[in-house]
Design an enzyme around this catalytic site. Structure first.
Site, PDB file in Angstrom:
ATOM      1  CG  ASN A   1      42.117  45.174  14.721  1.00 51.47           C
ATOM      2  OD1 ASN A   1      43.230  45.486  14.360  1.00 51.47           O
ATOM      3  ND2 ASN A   1      41.795  44.604  15.717  1.00 51.47           N
TER       4      ASN A   1
ATOM      5  CG  ASP B   1      42.288  43.041  20.446  1.00 51.64           C
ATOM      6  OD1 ASP B   1      43.059  42.402  20.879  1.00 51.64           O
ATOM      7  OD2 ASP B   1      42.002  43.499  19.272  1.00 51.64           O
TER       8      ASP B   1
ATOM      9  NE  ARG C   1      51.571  46.562  15.527  1.00 51.20           N
ATOM     10  CZ  ARG C   1      50.982  45.347  16.285  1.00 51.20           C
ATOM     11  NH1 ARG C   1      51.408  44.864  17.331  1.00 51.20           N
ATOM     12  NH2 ARG C   1      50.062  44.761  15.685  1.00 51.20           N
TER      13      ARG C   1
HETATM   14  C1  UD1 Z   1      42.317  39.585  15.070  1.00 55.06           C
HETATM   15  C2  UD1 Z   1      42.647  41.174  15.362  1.00 55.06           C
HETATM   16  C3  UD1 Z   1      43.229  41.160  16.977  1.00 55.06           C
HETATM   17  C4  UD1 Z   1      42.387  40.494  17.772  1.00 55.06           C
HETATM   18  C5  UD1 Z   1      42.152  39.074  17.440  1.00 55.06           C
HETATM   19  C6  UD1 Z   1      41.020  38.431  18.267  1.00 55.06           C
HETATM   20  C7  UD1 Z   1      43.015  42.272  13.624  1.00 55.06           C
HETATM   21  C8  UD1 Z   1      44.445  42.962  12.720  1.00 55.06           C
HETATM   22  N1  UD1 Z   1      43.677  41.700  14.546  1.00 55.06           N
HETATM   23  O1  UD1 Z   1      43.430  39.080  15.092  1.00 55.06           O
HETATM   24  O2  UD1 Z   1      43.439  42.532  17.504  1.00 55.06           O
HETATM   25  O3  UD1 Z   1      42.887  40.251  19.170  1.00 55.06           O
HETATM   26  O4  UD1 Z   1      41.542  38.938  16.019  1.00 55.06           O
HETATM   27  O5  UD1 Z   1      39.956  39.103  18.569  1.00 55.06           O
HETATM   28  O6  UD1 Z   1      42.015  42.315  13.167  1.00 55.06           O
HETATM   29  N2  UD1 Z   1      43.674  30.774  14.838  1.00 55.06           N
HETATM   30  C9  UD1 Z   1      44.079  29.638  14.415  1.00 55.06           C
HETATM   31  N3  UD1 Z   1      44.505  29.164  13.174  1.00 55.06           N
HETATM   32  C10 UD1 Z   1      44.150  30.183  12.221  1.00 55.06           C
HETATM   33  C11 UD1 Z   1      43.623  31.605  12.554  1.00 55.06           C
HETATM   34  C12 UD1 Z   1      43.763  31.710  13.973  1.00 55.06           C
HETATM   35  O7  UD1 Z   1      44.381  28.446  15.331  1.00 55.06           O
HETATM   36  O8  UD1 Z   1      44.597  29.867  11.132  1.00 55.06           O
HETATM   37  C13 UD1 Z   1      43.748  30.911  16.395  1.00 55.06           C
HETATM   38  C14 UD1 Z   1      44.668  32.029  16.807  1.00 55.06           C
HETATM   39  O9  UD1 Z   1      45.664  31.482  17.293  1.00 55.06           O
HETATM   40  C15 UD1 Z   1      43.602  32.670  18.135  1.00 55.06           C
HETATM   41  C16 UD1 Z   1      42.262  32.561  17.533  1.00 55.06           C
HETATM   42  O10 UD1 Z   1      42.195  31.516  16.442  1.00 55.06           O
HETATM   43  O11 UD1 Z   1      43.861  31.640  19.010  1.00 55.06           O
HETATM   44  C17 UD1 Z   1      41.746  33.811  17.244  1.00 55.06           C
HETATM   45  O12 UD1 Z   1      42.575  34.509  16.426  1.00 55.06           O
HETATM   46  P1  UD1 Z   1      42.117  35.372  15.083  1.00 55.06           P
HETATM   47  O13 UD1 Z   1      40.668  35.794  15.316  1.00 55.06           O
HETATM   48  O14 UD1 Z   1      42.411  34.841  13.972  1.00 55.06           O
HETATM   49  O15 UD1 Z   1      43.054  36.502  15.396  1.00 55.06           O
HETATM   50  P2  UD1 Z   1      43.830  37.840  14.371  1.00 55.06           P
HETATM   51  O16 UD1 Z   1      42.924  37.824  13.163  1.00 55.06           O
HETATM   52  O17 UD1 Z   1      45.042  37.220  14.007  1.00 55.06           O
END
Ligand code: UD1
Length: 420
Positions: free
Chosen positions: A23, A307, A399
């Site tokens: 990540n 995670d 992955r």
């Molecule tokens: C990253 C990690 C993933 C981890 C997650 C939370 C990577 C590649 N993946 O995923 O392994 O589980 O952080 O620690 O680094 N959200 C919104 N709007 C947005 C973006 C996010 O509502 O525009 C929400 C998501 O639905 C979720 C929360 O925010 O409920 C956290 O998600 P986010 O931290 O963005 O996860 P990722 O970056 O996708």
């Protein structure tokens, strides 16, 4: 599709090396696009997601030279395409991370809209709203996010109403080349965001507040190459420690360190583990004892990581007592409990809470992985089950876990991969 067959057995025992963080590596590889000169990134984990990100950069025309030690040199000056196509984005949502840097450096970016996935709906609204606040014009057309900027992006004051790792990273990568100051409030403090920020600084970016929830960025006109070494993978570290605890084992993990997973180590100690560590290693010893069930609630860093939730649920399934696991980040991330119950676990689901009452041992069964960390929990369950557990759809595991079966074999596990 490859499968894993695991013969449940005794305690994990031995030493292995932990790989570089997936990540961290994904956003840092996307950030290489920002550099005007070639850049070297070391300690990349050998994983399908990394291969996908490198394929994405290559498909856009970047010159990517990988050496056998998993370090890569990337020259972004050869870019010819400004599109992250559906075929790649659908296999890896983190492809969205090229949006911010591509737009900041080239003024245009087309990225296939990532859909939901097994663990939840996972929108990208905060990424898009932040880029719009910096002056980008964004439209969604035929399943693609098409973003344009007339001249450089402009610094902006952005408050993110949810703590999101990906949006913080995308906006940080956009802000480093924007004109003027950008403030990112309620930023994610995850260590992978910190690793990205350090890499950007090594490229010449000006970022204050690294590691806090307020990042203040003074945009610069250009960034240059550097040599950067990716941090150890804290989730891989936590997964092997939890597997060792579940099996009453004793392991030493090298090339990692305790500072990256405090909230997880505290819970492992609560489960009865004896932890010792040095600058670049951690060891866990259960002294042959059965773990005690622990209760936990996932939340953004520095709290307990989502995670690691599935792996702890699997450990609780064979622990003494009852543990309550609350998932607050993703709405559908407790699905693996149905597979664990098929293996004889006693887990009750109430909304976003799993109430896990430990049993002495699980029973082997054919099970199916639904996402990356859920599949790790099924492997842990297989280690503490009587008989041969067959884990299907392990492309999810590949992955995120480098050579998982080789590493488990080094720890004494009878595990093999059955090619499809
Ligand atoms: C990253 C990690 C993933 C981890 C997650 C939370 C990577 C590649 N993946 O995923 O392994 O589980 O952080 O620690 O680094 N959200 C919104 N709007 C947005 C973006 C996010 O509502 O525009 C929400 C998501 O639905 C979720 C929360 O925010 O409920 C956290 O998600 P986010 O931290 O963005 O996860 P990722 O970056 O996708």
């Amino acid at each position: 599709m490859d499968k894993l067959i695991i013969k449940g057995g005794g305690p994990l025992s031995g030493e292995i090396r932990i790989s570089g963080s997936k990540n961290s590596a994904l956003p840092i590889l996307a950030a290489t696009m920002l550099s005007e000169t070639p850049i070297q990134i070391g300690n990349l984990p050998h994983l399908n997601d990394i291969t996908t990100m490198l394929a994405l950069l290559r498909s856009m025309g970047l010159a990517v030279t990988l050496n056998e030690k998993m370090s890569v040199e990337i020259d972004a000056n050869t870019i010819t395409e400004y599109t992250a196509p559906y075929e790649l984005v659908k296999t890896m949502r983190a492809s969205i991370l090229v949006l911010g840097p591509m737009l900041a450096r080239y003024g245009r970016a087309n990225v296939s809209f990532p859909g939901g996935c097994a663990i939840g709906s996972r929108p990208v609204d905060i990424h898009l709203r932040g880029l719009e606040a910096m002056g980008a014009v964004i439209e969604v057309d035929e399943g693609y996010i098409r973003a344009r900027s007339h001249g450089r992006l402009k610094g902006a004051h952005i408050f993110m109403d949810t703590v999101t790792v990906g949006a913080t990273e995308n906006l940080l990568m956009a802000a480093v080349l924007a004109e003027g100051e950008t403030v990112l409030e309620n930023a994610a403090r995850e260590l992978e965001v910190v690793d990205l920020a350090h890499c950007l600084c090594a490229m010449g970016a000006h970022i204050e507040g690294i590691g806090t929830d307020k990042l203040v960025i003074q945009g610069v006109k250009s960034l240059k190459g550097c040599e950067y070494h990716i941090m150890p993978d804290r989730i891989e570290t936590g997964t092997f420690l939890t597997a060792a605890a579940a099996t009453r084992g004793h392991v030493k993990l090298k090339d990692t360190h305790p500072g990256i997973l405090e909230s997880v180590l505290i819970k492992l100690e609560e489960a009865g583990a004896h932890i010792s560590f040095g600058d670049n290693w951690i060891s866990l010893d259960m002294k042959g004892n059965r773990p005690k069930a622990v209760s936990l609630k996932t939340a953004p860093y520095p709290a307990f990581p989502t995670d690691m939730q599935a792996q702890f649920t699997a450990m609780n399934a064979v622990s003494e007592g009852t543990g309550t696991v609350v998932e607050t980040i993703f709405e559908n991330r407790l699905i693996q409990i149905h597979e664990l119950n098929r293996m004889g676990a006693n887990i009750r689901l109430e909304g976003n809470t799993a109430i896990v009452t430990g049993v002495e041992r699980l029973k082997a069964a054919p099970v199916m992985a639904t996402d990356l960390r859920a599949s790790a929990s099924l492997v842990i369950a297989g280690l503490v089950a009587d008989g041969d557990t067959l884990v299907d759809r392990i492309y999810h595991i590949d992955r995120g876990y480098e050579c998982i079966e080789e590493k488990l074999q080094l720890l004494g596990v009878n595990i093999r991969r059955v090619p499809s």
